[in-house]
Scaffold this motif. Sequence first.
Motif, PDB file in Angstrom:
ATOM      1  N   ASP A 132      -5.338   5.435  -7.502  1.00  0.00           N
ATOM      2  CA  ASP A 132      -4.362   4.808  -8.586  1.00  0.00           C
ATOM      3  C   ASP A 132      -2.999   5.711  -8.522  1.00  0.00           C
ATOM      4  O   ASP A 132      -2.696   6.752  -8.588  1.00  0.00           O
ATOM      5  N   ALA A 133      -1.871   4.715  -8.046  1.00  0.00           N
ATOM      6  CA  ALA A 133      -0.641   5.305  -8.151  1.00  0.00           C
ATOM      7  C   ALA A 133      -0.087   4.829  -9.306  1.00  0.00           C
ATOM      8  O   ALA A 133       0.526   3.704  -9.663  1.00  0.00           O
ATOM      9  N   GLU A 134      -0.023   5.941 -10.134  1.00  0.00           N
ATOM     10  CA  GLU A 134       0.725   5.751 -11.528  1.00  0.00           C
ATOM     11  C   GLU A 134       2.334   5.328 -11.329  1.00  0.00           C
ATOM     12  O   GLU A 134       2.919   6.394 -11.016  1.00  0.00           O
ATOM     13  N   ILE A 135       2.942   4.193 -11.813  1.00  0.00           N
ATOM     14  CA  ILE A 135       4.108   3.900 -11.672  1.00  0.00           C
ATOM     15  C   ILE A 135       4.813   4.435 -12.824  1.00  0.00           C
ATOM     16  O   ILE A 135       6.078   4.957 -12.958  1.00  0.00           O
ATOM     17  N   PHE A 136       4.373   4.352 -14.126  1.00  0.00           N
ATOM     18  CA  PHE A 136       5.019   4.228 -15.353  1.00  0.00           C
ATOM     19  C   PHE A 136       3.977   4.722 -16.530  1.00  0.00           C
ATOM     20  O   PHE A 136       2.996   3.989 -16.594  1.00  0.00           O
ATOM     21  N   LEU A 137       4.369   5.680 -17.325  1.00  0.00           N
ATOM     22  CA  LEU A 137       3.529   6.020 -18.655  1.00  0.00           C
ATOM     23  C   LEU A 137       4.564   6.187 -19.591  1.00  0.00           C
ATOM     24  O   LEU A 137       5.227   6.960 -19.535  1.00  0.00           O
ATOM     25  N   SER A 138       4.300   5.591 -20.727  1.00  0.00           N
ATOM     26  CA  SER A 138       5.170   5.585 -21.909  1.00  0.00           C
ATOM     27  C   SER A 138       5.266   6.936 -22.472  1.00  0.00           C
ATOM     28  O   SER A 138       3.942   7.661 -22.422  1.00  0.00           O
ATOM     29  N   PRO A 139       6.051   7.347 -23.104  1.00  0.00           N
ATOM     30  CA  PRO A 139       6.272   8.515 -23.966  1.00  0.00           C
ATOM     31  C   PRO A 139       4.866   8.817 -24.824  1.00  0.00           C
ATOM     32  O   PRO A 139       4.302   9.840 -25.031  1.00  0.00           O
ATOM     33  N   GLY A 144       0.745  -1.199   0.132  1.00  0.00           N
ATOM     34  CA  GLY A 144      -0.051  -0.222  -0.009  1.00  0.00           C
ATOM     35  C   GLY A 144       1.042   1.196  -0.049  1.00  0.00           C
ATOM     36  O   GLY A 144       0.286   2.312  -0.255  1.00  0.00           O
ATOM     37  N   GLY A 145       2.250   1.051   0.342  1.00  0.00           N
ATOM     38  CA  GLY A 145       3.015   2.560   0.342  1.00  0.00           C
ATOM     39  C   GLY A 145       3.169   2.969  -0.895  1.00  0.00           C
ATOM     40  O   GLY A 145       3.516   4.097  -1.058  1.00  0.00           O
ATOM     41  N   ALA A 146       2.745   2.353  -2.244  1.00  0.00           N
ATOM     42  CA  ALA A 146       3.043   2.911  -3.416  1.00  0.00           C
ATOM     43  C   ALA A 146       1.981   4.275  -3.524  1.00  0.00           C
ATOM     44  O   ALA A 146       2.361   5.192  -4.263  1.00  0.00           O
ATOM     45  N   PHE A 147       0.905   4.197  -2.781  1.00  0.00           N
ATOM     46  CA  PHE A 147       0.029   5.188  -2.869  1.00  0.00           C
ATOM     47  C   PHE A 147       0.573   6.696  -2.172  1.00  0.00           C
ATOM     48  O   PHE A 147       0.225   7.732  -2.473  1.00  0.00           O
ATOM     49  N   GLU A 148       1.734   6.300  -1.573  1.00  0.00           N
ATOM     50  CA  GLU A 148       2.426   7.593  -0.676  1.00  0.00           C
ATOM     51  C   GLU A 148       3.709   8.008  -1.421  1.00  0.00           C
ATOM     52  O   GLU A 148       4.000   9.052  -1.631  1.00  0.00           O
ATOM     53  N   ARG A 149       4.420   6.912  -2.036  1.00  0.00           N
ATOM     54  CA  ARG A 149       5.439   7.205  -2.712  1.00  0.00           C
ATOM     55  C   ARG A 149       5.305   7.795  -4.362  1.00  0.00           C
ATOM     56  O   ARG A 149       6.264   8.551  -4.422  1.00  0.00           O
ATOM     57  N   PHE A 150       4.434   7.304  -4.908  1.00  0.00           N
ATOM     58  CA  PHE A 150       4.212   7.685  -6.262  1.00  0.00           C
ATOM     59  C   PHE A 150       3.064   8.820  -6.106  1.00  0.00           C
ATOM     60  O   PHE A 150       2.184   8.761  -5.340  1.00  0.00           O
ATOM     61  N   THR A 151       3.156   9.527  -7.087  1.00  0.00           N
ATOM     62  CA  THR A 151       1.831  10.196  -7.557  1.00  0.00           C
ATOM     63  C   THR A 151       0.636   9.239  -7.670  1.00  0.00           C
ATOM     64  O   THR A 151       0.509   8.565  -8.309  1.00  0.00           O
ATOM     65  N   SER A 152      -0.252   9.954  -6.547  1.00  0.00           N
ATOM     66  CA  SER A 152      -1.604   8.857  -6.510  1.00  0.00           C
ATOM     67  C   SER A 152      -2.742   9.813  -6.709  1.00  0.00           C
ATOM     68  O   SER A 152      -2.933  10.982  -6.124  1.00  0.00           O
ATOM     69  N   VAL A 153      -3.716   9.313  -7.536  1.00  0.00           N
ATOM     70  CA  VAL A 153      -5.075   9.990  -7.714  1.00  0.00           C
ATOM     71  C   VAL A 153      -6.028   9.166  -7.047  1.00  0.00           C
ATOM     72  O   VAL A 153      -6.352   8.027  -7.304  1.00  0.00           O
ATOM     73  N   ASP A 154      -6.915   9.806  -6.180  1.00  0.00           N
ATOM     74  CA  ASP A 154      -8.111   9.383  -5.642  1.00  0.00           C
ATOM     75  C   ASP A 154      -9.367   9.921  -6.439  1.00  0.00           C
ATOM     76  O   ASP A 154      -9.567  11.250  -6.625  1.00  0.00           O
ATOM     77  N   ILE A 155     -10.354   9.006  -6.851  1.00  0.00           N
ATOM     78  CA  ILE A 155     -11.471   9.332  -7.460  1.00  0.00           C
ATOM     79  C   ILE A 155     -12.640   8.764  -6.771  1.00  0.00           C
ATOM     80  O   ILE A 155     -12.684   7.397  -6.432  1.00  0.00           O
ATOM     81  N   THR A 156     -13.877   9.413  -6.938  1.00  0.00           N
ATOM     82  CA  THR A 156     -15.118   8.912  -6.332  1.00  0.00           C
ATOM     83  C   THR A 156     -15.989   8.784  -7.538  1.00  0.00           C
ATOM     84  O   THR A 156     -16.060   9.782  -8.373  1.00  0.00           O
TER      85      THR A 156
END
Length: 162
Positions: free
Chosen positions: A71-78, A47-59
């Motif tokens: 959603d903690a996005e770890i990688f997005l290709s160019p 669960g720490g990924a939600f703190e370490r990476f940019t995380s988006v909370d959505i209702t």
Amino acid sequence: MQFARTSVFISALVLAGFSLGWMASSVGDAKNQVVLPIKLTQSDLAGGAFERFTSVDITHEMAGQTWETKDAEIFLSPDKQFDAGVYKSGPVRLDITEDYGLQEFMYFLEGRVILTSRDGSSVEVGPGEGVLISADWQGIWDSPEGYRKIYVIYSPNGPITE
């Protein structure tokens, strides 16, 4: 044992990204760039990924339901067609009547999902298990308790918009 299987999966993800020429992280100017792997630790997977990476909370509100996601996005290709991260959802049941639209591999860390295809066949996926959904899949997505997963998405129809 679950984290060992997850480590193999993450290694395969990083290798796939490198073999396709996507840069996970880089250091240096364009001429002397060094590509760096992105490591997800046991703490991240717990669960720490939600703190370490940019995380988006959505209702979300759809079909008379309301549920929360992170959603903690770890990688997005160019080109924004390949995406990976850690995702958490509250309980939800959706009838997906149009094509899913993405090729998605999911590895479940917590909770479960029951996927029932249009022909009535179903598969239940829980912690320590993975599933691949094709872009043309339609059916019922049912997660009575919610879930946390690692996801890897490829969008064959262009950039991922959400």
